[in-house]
Design a protein around this motif. Structure first.
Motif, PDB file in Angstrom:
ATOM      1  N   SER A   1     -30.083 -20.611 -16.654  1.00 60.01           N
ATOM      2  CA  SER A   1     -29.970 -20.734 -18.106  1.00 60.01           C
ATOM      3  C   SER A   1     -31.308 -20.585 -18.815  1.00 60.01           C
ATOM      4  N   SER A   2     -32.402 -20.872 -18.128  1.00 60.89           N
ATOM      5  CA  SER A   2     -33.713 -20.813 -18.790  1.00 60.89           C
ATOM      6  C   SER A   2     -34.057 -19.401 -19.245  1.00 60.89           C
ATOM      7  N   ASP A   3     -33.604 -18.381 -18.504  1.00 65.72           N
ATOM      8  CA  ASP A   3     -33.925 -17.012 -18.900  1.00 65.72           C
ATOM      9  C   ASP A   3     -32.733 -16.077 -18.879  1.00 65.72           C
ATOM     10  N   GLY A   4     -31.557 -16.604 -18.557  1.00 62.62           N
ATOM     11  CA  GLY A   4     -30.349 -15.789 -18.598  1.00 62.62           C
ATOM     12  C   GLY A   4     -30.136 -14.891 -17.400  1.00 62.62           C
ATOM     13  N   SER A   5     -30.941 -15.028 -16.352  1.00 61.93           N
ATOM     14  CA  SER A   5     -30.741 -14.201 -15.153  1.00 61.93           C
ATOM     15  C   SER A   5     -29.404 -14.545 -14.518  1.00 61.93           C
ATOM     16  N   THR A   6     -28.741 -13.522 -13.987  1.00 61.38           N
ATOM     17  CA  THR A   6     -27.408 -13.718 -13.435  1.00 61.38           C
ATOM     18  C   THR A   6     -27.265 -13.038 -12.075  1.00 61.38           C
ATOM     19  N   VAL A   7     -26.310 -13.524 -11.330  1.00 63.48           N
ATOM     20  CA  VAL A   7     -25.933 -12.937 -10.043  1.00 63.48           C
ATOM     21  C   VAL A   7     -24.406 -12.918  -9.989  1.00 63.48           C
ATOM     22  N   TYR A   8     -23.855 -11.854  -9.394  1.00 65.53           N
ATOM     23  CA  TYR A   8     -22.401 -11.740  -9.267  1.00 65.53           C
ATOM     24  C   TYR A   8     -22.017 -11.384  -7.836  1.00 65.53           C
ATOM     25  N   ALA A   9     -20.894 -11.919  -7.392  1.00 60.23           N
ATOM     26  CA  ALA A   9     -20.308 -11.492  -6.127  1.00 60.23           C
ATOM     27  C   ALA A   9     -19.706 -10.096  -6.321  1.00 60.23           C
ATOM     28  N   GLU A  10     -19.670  -9.332  -5.246  1.00 56.31           N
ATOM     29  CA  GLU A  10     -19.128  -7.969  -5.333  1.00 56.31           C
ATOM     30  C   GLU A  10     -17.678  -7.969  -5.789  1.00 56.31           C
ATOM     31  N   SER A  11     -16.951  -9.007  -5.427  1.00 58.83           N
ATOM     32  CA  SER A  11     -15.519  -9.061  -5.746  1.00 58.83           C
ATOM     33  C   SER A  11     -15.246  -9.148  -7.245  1.00 58.83           C
ATOM     34  N   VAL A  12     -16.234  -9.561  -8.026  1.00 60.64           N
ATOM     35  CA  VAL A  12     -16.010  -9.722  -9.465  1.00 60.64           C
ATOM     36  C   VAL A  12     -16.977  -8.909 -10.311  1.00 60.64           C
TER      37      VAL A  12
ATOM     38  N   GLY B   1     -18.611  -6.329 -12.523  1.00 58.49           N
ATOM     39  CA  GLY B   1     -18.024  -5.353 -13.422  1.00 58.49           C
ATOM     40  C   GLY B   1     -16.781  -5.843 -14.137  1.00 58.49           C
ATOM     41  N   ARG B   2     -16.205  -6.947 -13.675  1.00 57.34           N
ATOM     42  CA  ARG B   2     -15.004  -7.503 -14.312  1.00 57.34           C
ATOM     43  C   ARG B   2     -15.284  -8.853 -14.965  1.00 57.34           C
ATOM     44  N   PHE B   3     -16.154  -9.644 -14.346  1.00 53.78           N
ATOM     45  CA  PHE B   3     -16.471 -10.981 -14.846  1.00 53.78           C
ATOM     46  C   PHE B   3     -17.880 -10.977 -15.429  1.00 53.78           C
ATOM     47  N   THR B   4     -18.064 -11.779 -16.469  1.00 50.46           N
ATOM     48  CA  THR B   4     -19.379 -11.924 -17.085  1.00 50.46           C
ATOM     49  C   THR B   4     -19.662 -13.398 -17.305  1.00 50.46           C
ATOM     50  N   ILE B   5     -20.818 -13.846 -16.831  1.00 52.57           N
ATOM     51  CA  ILE B   5     -21.237 -15.228 -17.042  1.00 52.57           C
ATOM     52  C   ILE B   5     -22.264 -15.252 -18.161  1.00 52.57           C
ATOM     53  N   SER B   6     -22.186 -16.278 -18.993  1.00 51.34           N
ATOM     54  CA  SER B   6     -23.139 -16.410 -20.094  1.00 51.34           C
ATOM     55  C   SER B   6     -23.346 -17.888 -20.383  1.00 51.34           C
ATOM     56  N   ALA B   7     -24.426 -18.186 -21.081  1.00 48.21           N
ATOM     57  CA  ALA B   7     -24.749 -19.577 -21.386  1.00 48.21           C
ATOM     58  C   ALA B   7     -25.059 -19.724 -22.863  1.00 48.21           C
ATOM     59  N   ASP B   8     -24.555 -20.787 -23.439  1.00 47.20           N
ATOM     60  CA  ASP B   8     -24.912 -21.183 -24.807  1.00 47.20           C
ATOM     61  C   ASP B   8     -25.655 -22.501 -24.673  1.00 47.20           C
ATOM     62  N   ASN B   9     -26.986 -22.420 -24.608  1.00 44.39           N
ATOM     63  CA  ASN B   9     -27.766 -23.633 -24.357  1.00 44.39           C
ATOM     64  C   ASN B   9     -27.631 -24.645 -25.486  1.00 44.39           C
TER      65      ASN B   9
ATOM     66  N   LYS C   1     -24.979 -25.365 -27.035  1.00 44.22           N
ATOM     67  CA  LYS C   1     -23.735 -26.104 -26.809  1.00 44.22           C
ATOM     68  C   LYS C   1     -23.672 -26.690 -25.409  1.00 44.22           C
ATOM     69  N   ASN C   2     -24.720 -26.453 -24.615  1.00 44.79           N
ATOM     70  CA  ASN C   2     -24.734 -26.935 -23.224  1.00 44.79           C
ATOM     71  C   ASN C   2     -23.492 -26.483 -22.463  1.00 44.79           C
ATOM     72  N   THR C   3     -23.116 -25.242 -22.696  1.00 47.88           N
ATOM     73  CA  THR C   3     -21.881 -24.704 -22.117  1.00 47.88           C
ATOM     74  C   THR C   3     -22.139 -23.339 -21.487  1.00 47.88           C
ATOM     75  N   VAL C   4     -21.552 -23.141 -20.325  1.00 44.61           N
ATOM     76  CA  VAL C   4     -21.591 -21.843 -19.632  1.00 44.61           C
ATOM     77  C   VAL C   4     -20.179 -21.284 -19.624  1.00 44.61           C
ATOM     78  N   TYR C   5     -20.078 -19.987 -19.854  1.00 45.02           N
ATOM     79  CA  TYR C   5     -18.775 -19.334 -19.926  1.00 45.02           C
ATOM     80  C   TYR C   5     -18.629 -18.309 -18.804  1.00 45.02           C
ATOM     81  N   LEU C   6     -17.386 -18.176 -18.342  1.00 43.31           N
ATOM     82  CA  LEU C   6     -17.048 -17.092 -17.426  1.00 43.31           C
ATOM     83  C   LEU C   6     -15.959 -16.264 -18.095  1.00 43.31           C
ATOM     84  N   GLN C   7     -16.342 -15.082 -18.552  1.00 48.54           N
ATOM     85  CA  GLN C   7     -15.381 -14.159 -19.136  1.00 48.54           C
ATOM     86  C   GLN C   7     -14.791 -13.314 -18.022  1.00 48.54           C
ATOM     87  N   MET C   8     -13.482 -13.372 -17.874  1.00 40.89           N
ATOM     88  CA  MET C   8     -12.805 -12.667 -16.797  1.00 40.89           C
ATOM     89  C   MET C   8     -11.897 -11.604 -17.380  1.00 40.89           C
ATOM     90  N   ASN C   9     -12.165 -10.361 -17.075  1.00 32.87           N
ATOM     91  CA  ASN C   9     -11.368  -9.242 -17.552  1.00 32.87           C
ATOM     92  C   ASN C   9     -10.721  -8.516 -16.377  1.00 32.87           C
TER      93      ASN C   9
END
Length: 123
Positions: A52-63, A65-73, A75-83
């Motif tokens: 969350s400090s710099d927004g760096s992300t990692v994804y499993a191969e299975s997701v 291109g379809r899932f996106t993780i993001s943080a709203d510091n 709101k102290n909330t992390v989101y997983l957008q699943m398409n």
């Protein structure tokens, strides 16, 4: 410290869901937050994490291109957008927090876990 995952539900193949993970008792800037899932009879699978400090992300191969993780510091909330959801995405989805470790995006010791939120994708 509490992590509250929500937003699960029943969706058709190809649909989308957004899962919030609301954190209390910790400051996101000092943690990596990850999403996992576990289906009946299967091992828990790590899906994605965010530093969350710099927004760096990692994804499993299975997701990737379809899932996106993001943080709203603020709101102290992390989101997983699943398409483009598939029936094989059906599982209980959990979020977890690990103290930030220098040089690692995902941290190493997940000390705090939220309860799961069920996602069911119908074919």
């Amino acid at each position: 410290v509490q992590l509250q995952a929500s937003g699960g539900g029943l969706v058709q193949t190809g649909g989308s869901l957004r899962l919030p993970c609301a954190a209390s008792g910790l400051t996101l800037d000092y943690y990596a937050i990850a999403w996992f899932r576990q289906a009946p009879g299967k091992e828990r699978e790590g899906l994605s994490c965010i530093r969350s400090s710099d927004g760096s992300t990692v994804y499993a191969e299975s997701v990737k291109g379809r899932f996106t993780i993001s943080a709203d510091n603020a709101k102290n909330t992390v989101y997983l957008q699943m398409n483009s959801l598939k029936p094989e995405d059906t599982a209980a989805y959990l979020c977890a927090a690990a103290p930030s470790v220098h040089g690692m995006i995902c941290g190493s010791e997940y000390d705090y876990w939220g309860q799961g939120t069920q996602v069911t994708v119908s074919s």
